[in-house]
Design a protein around this motif. Structure first.
Motif, PDB file in Angstrom:
ATOM      1  N   GLU A  62       3.989  -5.120 -10.310  1.00  0.00           N
ATOM      2  CA  GLU A  62       2.942  -5.058  -9.304  1.00  0.00           C
ATOM      3  C   GLU A  62       2.408  -3.637  -9.215  1.00  0.00           C
ATOM      4  OE1 GLU A  62       4.388  -6.022  -5.415  1.00  0.00           O
ATOM      5  OE2 GLU A  62       6.367  -5.166  -5.809  1.00  0.00           O
ATOM      6  N   ASN A  63       1.108  -3.534  -8.984  1.00  0.00           N
ATOM      7  CA  ASN A  63       0.438  -2.237  -8.899  1.00  0.00           C
ATOM      8  C   ASN A  63       0.250  -1.877  -7.432  1.00  0.00           C
ATOM      9  OD1 ASN A  63      -1.008   0.066  -9.356  1.00  0.00           O
ATOM     10  ND2 ASN A  63      -2.826  -0.945 -10.188  1.00  0.00           N
ATOM     11  N   LEU A  64       0.997  -0.896  -6.971  1.00  0.00           N
ATOM     12  CA  LEU A  64       0.902  -0.466  -5.580  1.00  0.00           C
ATOM     13  C   LEU A  64      -0.097   0.682  -5.477  1.00  0.00           C
ATOM     14  CD1 LEU A  64       4.679  -0.519  -4.565  1.00  0.00           C
ATOM     15  CD2 LEU A  64       2.981  -2.356  -4.412  1.00  0.00           C
ATOM     16  N   PRO A  65      -1.114   0.561  -4.625  1.00  0.00           N
ATOM     17  CA  PRO A  65      -2.150   1.591  -4.514  1.00  0.00           C
ATOM     18  C   PRO A  65      -1.581   2.990  -4.322  1.00  0.00           C
ATOM     19  CG  PRO A  65      -2.733  -0.345  -3.216  1.00  0.00           C
ATOM     20  CD  PRO A  65      -1.320  -0.549  -3.687  1.00  0.00           C
ATOM     21  N   ARG A  66      -2.055   3.916  -5.151  1.00  0.00           N
ATOM     22  CA  ARG A  66      -1.698   5.334  -5.090  1.00  0.00           C
ATOM     23  C   ARG A  66      -0.213   5.599  -5.380  1.00  0.00           C
ATOM     24  NH1 ARG A  66      -5.038   4.277  -0.977  1.00  0.00           N
ATOM     25  NH2 ARG A  66      -3.340   4.146   0.525  1.00  0.00           N
ATOM     26  N   ARG A  67       0.499   4.568  -5.805  1.00  0.00           N
ATOM     27  CA  ARG A  67       1.929   4.755  -6.097  1.00  0.00           C
ATOM     28  C   ARG A  67       2.272   4.413  -7.541  1.00  0.00           C
ATOM     29  NH1 ARG A  67       5.398   1.612  -1.815  1.00  0.00           N
ATOM     30  NH2 ARG A  67       7.047   2.561  -3.060  1.00  0.00           N
ATOM     31  N   GLY A  68       1.520   3.508  -8.153  1.00  0.00           N
ATOM     32  CA  GLY A  68       1.773   3.153  -9.542  1.00  0.00           C
ATOM     33  C   GLY A  68       2.324   1.743  -9.702  1.00  0.00           C
ATOM     34  N   PHE A  69       2.853   1.478 -10.902  1.00  0.00           N
ATOM     35  CA  PHE A  69       3.371   0.147 -11.232  1.00  0.00           C
ATOM     36  C   PHE A  69       4.879   0.083 -10.993  1.00  0.00           C
ATOM     37  CE2 PHE A  69      -0.582   0.155 -13.578  1.00  0.00           C
ATOM     38  CZ  PHE A  69      -1.045  -1.154 -13.425  1.00  0.00           C
TER      39      PHE A  69
END
Length: 213
Positions: A62-69
């Motif tokens: 999952e791609n978390l905004p501003r945090r990465g995969f």
């Protein structure tokens, strides 16, 4: 040693990462550091990003905004839901496959598990790959156009491998071989029955875990 040389780099990276995730080499909730993985496989960030997108489509990352995969976390309740779906869909696929499978396709199915027959120690990672290849092949051979094109079917299959194998290869190998023999004998009803039972046994273990939580 792990560097990839292939015209479709993103697909090759996707396959390698998927295998590693399913084998728990990347833990649920773990961040996938792009620079490290790019260096590991010897690829640029472009094919790596495309590979991450493919894995995201299968709900493995999952791609978390501003945090990465991050590797997607899945709880036992969701895992049970996934296996219930597999029971129905793969039961249908096994029934159809038994009716139309070719001799070449049958030999390919048998070849998947041949390396593990009679072995005291089974390579866990290779067995996971064979296990998943078997279930995907049955869906493909079935000839059911909806099963083949319905993307959620692939996602469901991927989800059930997230924690590796819930049951030991020594337990599931005879079940896989029995399903293949039912298919080889063109016994559609038995092939469906055995495929469903194969899933139900795993579901029972997951339910036990849920009750103990």
């Amino acid at each position: 040693m792990m560097k990839i040389e292939h015209t479709d780099l993103s697909f090759e990276v996707y396959k390698r990462l998927k295998t590693m995730i399913l084998a728990n080499e990347f833990q649920p909730g773990e961040k996938l550091v792009q620079e490290q993985i790019a260096a590991l496989f010897g690829v640029s960030r472009m094919p790596l990003h495309k590979a991450f997108q493919m894995l995201e489509n299968e709900m493995l990352v999952e791609n978390l905004p501003r945090r990465g995969f991050y590797v997607t976390e899945i709880d036992n309740a969701k895992l049970l839901d996934a296996f219930e779906c597999r029971e129905a869909l793969e039961g249908i696929a096994a029934r159809r496959t038994a009716r139309i499978i070719s001799e070449r396709e049958l030999e390919d199915l048998r070849a998947l598990f041949k390396p593990f027959v009679g072995k005291k120690k089974i390579d866990f990672k290779k067995y996971i790959e064979a296990d998943q290849a078997f279930h995907n092949a049955v869906l493909q051979i079935s000839g059911n156009q909806i099963l083949q094109k319905f993307e959620v079917v692939k996602n469901i299959t991927s989800q059930t491998y997230r924690g590796g194998l819930i049951r030991k290869p020594e337990e599931t190998l005879p079940e896989h071989l029995a399903i293949i023999e039912a298919i080889a004998n063109r016994d559609a009803a038995l092939a469906e029955k055995l495929m469903r039972e194969h899933s139900v046994k795993t579901q029972e273990l997951i339910r036990d875990k849920i009750r103990k939580e």
